[in-house]
Design a protein around this motif. Structure first.
Motif, short mmCIF file in Angstrom:
data_model
loop_
_atom_site.label_atom_id
_atom_site.label_comp_id
_atom_site.label_asym_id
_atom_site.label_seq_id
_atom_site.Cartn_x
_atom_site.Cartn_y
_atom_site.Cartn_z
N LEU A 186 0.96 -1.18 0.02
CA LEU A 186 0.03 0.09 -0.01
C LEU A 186 0.78 1.22 0.04
CD1 LEU A 186 -2.94 -1.14 2.45
CD2 LEU A 186 -2.94 -1.46 0.15
N PHE A 187 1.94 1.32 0.86
CA PHE A 187 2.86 2.25 0.89
C PHE A 187 3.60 2.61 -0.66
CE2 PHE A 187 3.73 2.25 5.53
CZ PHE A 187 2.82 3.46 5.93
N LEU A 188 3.81 1.49 -1.29
CA LEU A 188 4.57 1.29 -2.41
C LEU A 188 3.47 1.85 -3.62
CD1 LEU A 188 6.51 -1.99 -2.43
CD2 LEU A 188 7.45 0.38 -2.66
N GLU A 189 2.30 1.51 -3.41
CA GLU A 189 1.23 1.84 -4.32
C GLU A 189 0.95 3.27 -4.20
OE1 GLU A 189 -3.15 0.81 -6.14
OE2 GLU A 189 -2.63 -0.10 -4.36
N ALA A 190 0.98 3.92 -3.25
CA ALA A 190 0.60 5.39 -2.84
C ALA A 190 1.93 6.08 -3.25
CB ALA A 190 0.69 5.87 -1.15
N LEU A 191 2.83 5.82 -3.17
CA LEU A 191 4.28 6.51 -3.57
C LEU A 191 4.34 6.44 -5.30
CD1 LEU A 191 7.19 7.77 -3.35
CD2 LEU A 191 7.97 5.36 -3.22
N ASP A 192 3.82 5.31 -5.80
CA ASP A 192 3.99 5.39 -7.21
C ASP A 192 2.73 6.24 -7.78
OD1 ASP A 192 4.46 3.84 -9.91
OD2 ASP A 192 2.32 3.69 -9.82
N LEU A 193 1.75 6.24 -7.22
CA LEU A 193 0.82 7.35 -7.62
C LEU A 193 1.08 8.61 -7.38
CD1 LEU A 193 -2.81 5.59 -6.22
CD2 LEU A 193 -2.20 6.08 -8.66
N ARG A 194 1.52 9.20 -6.19
CA ARG A 194 2.07 10.28 -6.35
C ARG A 194 3.20 10.95 -7.00
NH1 ARG A 194 1.53 10.49 0.60
NH2 ARG A 194 -0.67 11.06 0.48
N LYS A 195 4.20 9.85 -7.44
CA LYS A 195 5.06 10.38 -8.33
C LYS A 195 4.53 10.43 -9.77
CE LYS A 195 9.39 8.33 -6.49
NZ LYS A 195 10.46 7.47 -6.68
N ARG A 196 3.67 9.59 -10.03
CA ARG A 196 3.05 9.78 -11.41
C ARG A 196 1.92 10.93 -11.40
NH1 ARG A 196 -1.53 7.58 -13.29
NH2 ARG A 196 -1.84 6.16 -11.36
N LEU A 197 1.41 11.34 -10.42
CA LEU A 197 0.32 12.43 -10.65
C LEU A 197 0.95 13.73 -10.28
CD1 LEU A 197 -2.47 10.70 -8.99
CD2 LEU A 197 -2.51 11.15 -11.29
N LEU A 198 1.94 13.63 -9.42
CA LEU A 198 2.27 15.06 -8.89
C LEU A 198 4.05 15.22 -9.42
CD1 LEU A 198 1.10 14.69 -5.08
CD2 LEU A 198 0.17 16.10 -7.37
N GLY A 199 4.73 14.39 -9.85
CA GLY A 199 5.86 14.55 -10.34
C GLY A 199 6.91 14.18 -9.13
#
Length: 342
Positions: free
Chosen positions: A283-296
């Motif tokens: 879950l931490f990894l998925e949240a990190l991936d989403l934030r990087k993709r959406l926010l840079g």
């Protein structure tokens, strides 16, 4: 402070003041974190002739002796002056470990029993703050240590069996728009659950707007736990988890990806608090991936996710995995906030 708590407080104060540079082990029992904090602040203010120190037990090394020894090495401890060490954090040690190891509370109690004799060279008062549930475990799991206590001081706190209606106005507004709320009105937990069921029936359980409702509820139960207002710790923690899981299901089908990242992060945090590290990591990894993709890669939320994942690895003793993430989070925060930001 009511009369019974005032009496317990006065007895605790006298026990600290009367100590003559000997080991003075005192047990203070309180379930309310706010009441506990106010009592500590009060006696530290009143004990003007006594040196005062604080120790907070950590997840990584829940050893009372290690924490006190570290404090002594760090501070210029008085030799001929009375001192009191206030110990907190025990209530935050995890009750369970789902990975086969002893839980943090079990480790703490084991250390107490094994190292009892080594406490004899301490020549000051130690006030160990704990909850009623931990008090019962202390008596049975570390009986030798318990037998050395010089006093037990119980402070009565009343768990809230309801939630202030002002805290959930957005929820009430969906089902009872004409209800007038203020901070003094408590909505019983049973009524809160009935309110949620009514909203789910009216809107349908797949309505995307329910995601915000579930997040609000998860925050309500998490806050009750953190503030010591819970009636049943495990039950309310699991309710927070259930509502976050429901929010995540809705956010995944409604493309609320930034909100989804926050919910994944918060759910992972709750799993981590239960010692369910294998459930928390993806879950931490998925949240990190989403934030990087959406926010840079250069956003403060990315730094938060990096730090959270590093903390998880640190709790597991996976230091080689944690270090580069901490370093990356630190570098990102420096670039975003400057070198002089707290």
């Amino acid at each position: 402070m009511d009369a019974k708590n005032r009496d317990a407080y006065e007895d605790l104060l006298v026990s600290i003041e009367a100590n003559q540079n000997k080991l003075n082990l005192l047990i203070a029992v309180c379930n309310d974190s706010q009441l506990r904090a106010s009592i500590i602040e009060q006696y530290e203010t009143e004990l003007t002739e006594i040196a005062k120190y604080r120790v907070t037990l950590t997840h990584q090394d829940p050893s009372l002796k290690a924490a006190i020894d570290q404090l002594i090495q760090k501070e210029a401890f008085p030799t001929n002056t009375q001192a009191v060490i206030t110990v907190t954090g025990l209530e935050r040690l995890r009750l369970f470990n789902f990975e086969g190891e002893p839980s943090e509370q079990e480790k703490f109690l084991g250390y107490l029993q094994w190292t009892r004799e080594s406490f004899m060279h301490y020549s000051y008062s130690i006030v160990l703050w704990l909850s009623t549930s931990i008090e019962d475990k202390l008596k049975t799991k570390a009986p030798d240590f318990w037998s050395w206590r010089k006093g037990v001081f119980r402070f009565i706190s009343r768990p809230r069996d309801g939630v202030a209606s002002s805290e959930i106005q957005s929820i009430i507004g969906l089902a009872a728009p004409n209800f007038e709320s203020n901070s003094s009105v408590l909505l019983p937990l049973e009524d809160l659950q009935a309110l949620i069921e009514k909203i789910e029936t009216t809107k349908g359980k797949t309505d995307p707007s329910l995601a915000a409702l579930y997040i609000n509820l998860a925050n309500v139960y998490r806050d009750r736990i953190e503030q010591g207002n819970f009636l049943d710790y495990s039950k309310e923690e699991n309710l927070a988890i259930d509502y976050l899981q429901k929010a995540i299901e809705l956010q995944k089908i409604s493309d609320s990806e930034l909100d989804l990242a926050s919910s994944l992060n918060n759910l992972a945090g709750l799993y981590q608090s239960q010692g369910r590290y294998e459930a928390a990591e993806p879950l931490f990894l998925e949240a990190l991936d989403l934030r990087k993709r959406l926010l840079g890669d250069n956003h403060h939320s990315v730094a938060t996710s990096l730090n959270n994942l590093a903390e998880l690895y640190r709790y597991q003793g996976r230091y080689e995995a944690a270090e580069p993430l901490f370093l990356e989070a630190l570098d990102l925060k420096k670039r975003l906030l400057g070198d002089n930001h707290p």
